[in-house]
Motif scaffolding. Structure first.
Motif, mmCIF file in Angstrom:
data_model
loop_
_atom_site.group_PDB
_atom_site.id
_atom_site.type_symbol
_atom_site.label_atom_id
_atom_site.label_comp_id
_atom_site.label_asym_id
_atom_site.label_seq_id
_atom_site.Cartn_x
_atom_site.Cartn_y
_atom_site.Cartn_z
ATOM 1 N N TRP A 21 18.520 -99.823 41.432
ATOM 2 C CA TRP A 21 18.149 -98.417 41.449
ATOM 3 C C TRP A 21 18.461 -97.786 42.806
ATOM 4 C CZ3 TRP A 21 16.143 -95.495 37.581
ATOM 5 C CH2 TRP A 21 15.688 -94.240 37.955
ATOM 6 N N PHE A 62 26.233 -82.521 45.130
ATOM 7 C CA PHE A 62 26.369 -83.322 43.923
ATOM 8 C C PHE A 62 26.218 -82.380 42.738
ATOM 9 C CE2 PHE A 62 24.456 -85.987 40.540
ATOM 10 C CZ PHE A 62 25.552 -86.813 40.346
ATOM 11 N N LYS A 64 25.779 -81.559 38.899
ATOM 12 C CA LYS A 64 25.381 -82.095 37.593
ATOM 13 C C LYS A 64 25.885 -81.133 36.531
ATOM 14 C CE LYS A 64 21.071 -83.952 39.404
ATOM 15 N NZ LYS A 64 19.622 -83.855 39.243
ATOM 16 N N THR A 65 26.843 -81.592 35.762
ATOM 17 C CA THR A 65 27.433 -80.724 34.756
ATOM 18 C C THR A 65 26.760 -80.951 33.412
ATOM 19 O OG1 THR A 65 29.499 -81.109 35.905
ATOM 20 C CG2 THR A 65 29.621 -79.983 33.790
ATOM 21 N N ILE A 66 26.210 -79.892 32.857
ATOM 22 C CA ILE A 66 25.603 -79.979 31.542
ATOM 23 C C ILE A 66 26.495 -79.213 30.585
ATOM 24 C CG2 ILE A 66 23.469 -79.626 30.242
ATOM 25 C CD1 ILE A 66 23.107 -81.318 32.763
ATOM 26 N N GLU A 81 16.916 -72.411 34.700
ATOM 27 C CA GLU A 81 16.960 -73.872 34.628
ATOM 28 C C GLU A 81 18.201 -74.444 35.295
ATOM 29 O OE1 GLU A 81 14.434 -75.305 33.815
ATOM 30 O OE2 GLU A 81 13.360 -73.853 32.602
ATOM 31 N N TRP B 86 11.576 -79.016 32.431
ATOM 32 C CA TRP B 86 12.285 -77.840 32.899
ATOM 33 C C TRP B 86 11.653 -77.295 34.170
ATOM 34 C CZ3 TRP B 86 13.119 -75.047 27.596
ATOM 35 C CH2 TRP B 86 14.453 -75.198 27.209
ATOM 36 N N GLY B 95 11.111 -81.902 39.467
ATOM 37 C CA GLY B 95 12.564 -81.772 39.619
ATOM 38 C C GLY B 95 13.338 -83.002 39.195
ATOM 39 N N LEU B 97 14.544 -83.479 35.857
ATOM 40 C CA LEU B 97 15.366 -83.340 34.658
ATOM 41 C C LEU B 97 16.819 -83.622 35.025
ATOM 42 C CD1 LEU B 97 15.201 -82.652 31.671
ATOM 43 C CD2 LEU B 97 15.650 -80.275 32.239
ATOM 44 N N TYR B 98 17.540 -84.219 34.079
ATOM 45 C CA TYR B 98 18.923 -84.656 34.299
ATOM 46 C C TYR B 98 19.028 -85.705 35.395
ATOM 47 C CZ TYR B 98 19.543 -80.346 31.705
ATOM 48 O OH TYR B 98 19.436 -79.359 30.780
ATOM 49 N N THR B 99 18.090 -86.623 35.418
ATOM 50 C CA THR B 99 18.184 -87.787 36.295
ATOM 51 C C THR B 99 17.910 -89.034 35.443
ATOM 52 O OG1 THR B 99 15.840 -87.823 36.806
ATOM 53 C CG2 THR B 99 17.213 -86.513 38.274
ATOM 54 N N PRO B 100 18.293 -90.212 35.959
ATOM 55 C CA PRO B 100 17.958 -91.434 35.220
ATOM 56 C C PRO B 100 16.449 -91.596 35.020
ATOM 57 C CG PRO B 100 19.602 -91.888 36.898
ATOM 58 C CD PRO B 100 19.144 -90.481 37.118
ATOM 59 N N THR B 101 15.653 -91.099 35.961
ATOM 60 C CA THR B 101 14.199 -91.202 35.823
ATOM 61 C C THR B 101 13.730 -90.506 34.548
ATOM 62 O OG1 THR B 101 14.155 -91.001 38.214
ATOM 63 C CG2 THR B 101 12.037 -90.898 37.079
ATOM 64 N N GLY B 178 19.173 -86.461 30.044
ATOM 65 C CA GLY B 178 20.069 -86.975 31.073
ATOM 66 C C GLY B 178 21.241 -86.043 31.314
ATOM 67 N N GLY B 179 21.714 -85.400 30.254
ATOM 68 C CA GLY B 179 22.810 -84.450 30.394
ATOM 69 C C GLY B 179 24.190 -85.098 30.411
ATOM 70 N N ILE B 181 25.806 -86.795 32.627
ATOM 71 C CA ILE B 181 26.518 -86.450 33.859
ATOM 72 C C ILE B 181 27.339 -87.643 34.334
ATOM 73 C CG2 ILE B 181 26.257 -85.764 36.275
ATOM 74 C CD1 ILE B 181 23.538 -84.462 35.267
ATOM 75 N N TYR B 184 26.387 -90.633 36.815
ATOM 76 C CA TYR B 184 24.994 -90.469 37.208
ATOM 77 C C TYR B 184 24.031 -90.726 36.049
ATOM 78 C CZ TYR B 184 20.930 -88.281 39.425
ATOM 79 O OH TYR B 184 19.698 -88.039 39.952
#
Lengths: 280, 232
Positions: A21, A62, A64-66, A81, B86, B95, B97-101, B178-179, B181, B184
């Protein structure tokens, strides 16, 4: 092996996981990360995979593309968002700006929409020049038409064309709504031998796996323009203002505009996007 | 058919050339789903045992809820986790969202009821007299629980495998929270979906093959542990 050993193994795995991690997730949240909401058509074309690493290297952000439809991208922007939008739905974008959700809207590039379908062309759309005329023929012959139906820029363009000939195709037997992205919808059209509206970039990128042809193109009404918009930081303090600004600057810079121009030329033998920033 | 063979060939190419991109996706899948499974083991076994060993009014409803949770649709979990995480959501201040967590959280929610349900069934399946006997021999409650876990380790390990299988193969929640990405939060399942929509069917099949191989490997280790115990 004792049960205790099993527990021990699991614990080791867990510790190993934690170590891995730390190895890969350094500082990818916070002020150095930008959330970009964009369309599936852009992601599927592969252009962003080329541009974003350059930006990340240059500016240290960095990204992040959604990848979602333009409609969903703007809905996310309205809630603050995401930080920056790269979308192609001009009328909705203007509304987005005028209602104060976004700032600094800049044209990045353009290509065009094309009507694609099976080469047999049962509705004889190849004979016409105008998209509206082609849609009329499709409706009249009842030839299968596949719609994105996901409030994406492409879907909105499609609805505009139906509206221009005062048609509401929803619920018609020959009108199928996929609710999927551009790439998937093209594949469904291919399988079902139906017509669909696509942006040229995604079509060209997928052409090798499709048995579909471009039947209608060149109608001025089929222009497809991509804009970049910063989500208004005055409205949502959590928006990464500096990052969004840097990304907008990057996308309209000479270097990127040049890359957009040559993107896909070698691979597909044709342009996928044309740079638009200097044509403002 | 050619396409499938092409895909399998591609899978071997990607694995043996140690393609960096694919390796990263593979490790992330393993890390996210592995961590989620471990956390779900803790909660699942803990609550599962409590429910299995206690009697209280409305217990049947709780058991039904747990059993229903075993079929929790990942997309629904994904949707709710997204809304909570969100920036404007109740947990937006984190903060994450869109992370592995965020993916681990979603997958933990998916796996926990699976582990819980199987734990519940496994512990209840043990003869009631065993429990009384353990207690009669003078064990404390904690010791009793420990012995019962050991007695039920076979079905419990099946629970681990079911939980891990549920999350490693899940795509709906991972793509939402996760999105997908690049480099990532892109895991094997979301990458497969994306490559399919891009028309790169060979890569999509290759990723599918790698996913299956990974699932096989993990289950092989767990089965090894499970069946070795059995021989004793």
């Amino acid at each position: 092996m004792k049960f205790g050993n099993v527990v021990k193994i699991l614990l080791y795995c867990y510790i190993l996981g934690i170590l891995l991690w730390f190895e890969t997730s350094e500082a990818k949240t916070g002020p150095k990360s930008i959330l970009l909401a964009t369309t599936t058509s852009l992601r599927d074309s592969g252009l962003l995979d080329l541009l974003i690493p350059i930006f990340e290297k240059k500016r240290g952000y960095f990204v992040k593309t959604i990848a979602v439809g333009s409609g969903q991208a703007m809905a996310m922007g309205m809630k603050g968002e995401v930080d920056v939008l790269l979308v192609h739905s001009p009328d909705a974008e203007k509304k987005f700006i005028s209602e104060g959700y976004g700032i600094n809207r800049k044209i990045v590039m353009y290509n065009d929409f094309v009507i694609v379908g099976p080469f047999e062309d049962p509705a004889k759309t190849k004979e016409v020049k105008l998209a509206s005329e082609a849609f009329k023929r499709i409706a009249m012959t009842g030839a299968l038409f596949l719609s994105r139906s996901d409030h994406s820029g492409t879907h909105i363009k499609e609805m505009e064309i139906w509206k221009s000939i005062s048609m509401n195709p929803e619920g018609k037997k020959w009108y199928h709504e996929t609710g999927l992205g551009m790439g998937e919808t093209l594949h469904v059209s291919d399988e079902k031998r139906g017509y669909t509206l696509s942006d040229r970039g995604t079509y060209l990128a997928l052409k090798k796996s499709l048995g579909l042809e471009i039947l209608v193109q060149g109608d001025p009404n089929l222009l497809n323009v991509y804009h970049i918009i910063e989500v208004n930081p005055a409205r949502w303090p959590k928006v990464n203002e500096a990052g969004a600004k840097a990304f907008v600057e990057f996308m309209i810079s000479m270097e990127v505009q040049q890359l957009i121009k040559t993107f896909g030329l070698n691979q597909y033998g044709s342009f996928l996007f044309l740079p638009g920033a200097e044509r403002k | 058919m050619d396409l499938i063979l092409e895909g399998i060939k591609k899978a071997f190419c990607l694995i043996f050339t140690l393609d960096y991109e694919v390796l990263k996706i593979l490790l992330l899948s393993l890390r996210v789903s592995g961590t989620a499974t471990l956390i779900s083991l803790f909660f699942g076994i803990f609550i599962g045992i409590i429910v299995a060993l206690s009697r209280f009014p409305g217990r049947r409803i709780v058991v039904t809820l747990i059993n229903t949770g075993m079929g929790l649709p990942p997309v629904v979990v994904g949707l709710f986790v997204t809304i909570f995480l969100w920036r404007s959501g109740p947990l937006g201040f984190l903060g994450i969202l869109y992370t592995p967590t965020a993916m681990i959280i979603a997958q933990t929610i998916i796996a926990t009821p699976i582990v819980m349900g199987i734990t519940l069934a496994a512990i209840q399946h043990l003869p009631e007299k065993l429990r009384l006997q353990i207690l009669a021999l003078g064990a404390t409650h904690l010791q009793m629980v420990w012995i019962m876990i050991k007695e039920a380790k076979l079905p419990l390990l099946a629970g681990v495998m079911a939980g891990f299988g549920g999350v490693i193969s899940e795509v709906g929640a991972s793509i939402m929270v996760g999105g997908n990405i690049k480099g990532y939060t892109r895991v094997l399942t979301t990458a497969t979906v994306m490559e399919t929509s891009r028309g790169n069917f060979d890569i999509a099949i290759a990723l599918g093959v790698i996913l299956l191989a990974l699932a096989y490997l993990v289950n092989l280790i767990l089965t090894q542990i499970q069946q070795r115990e059995r021989l004793r």
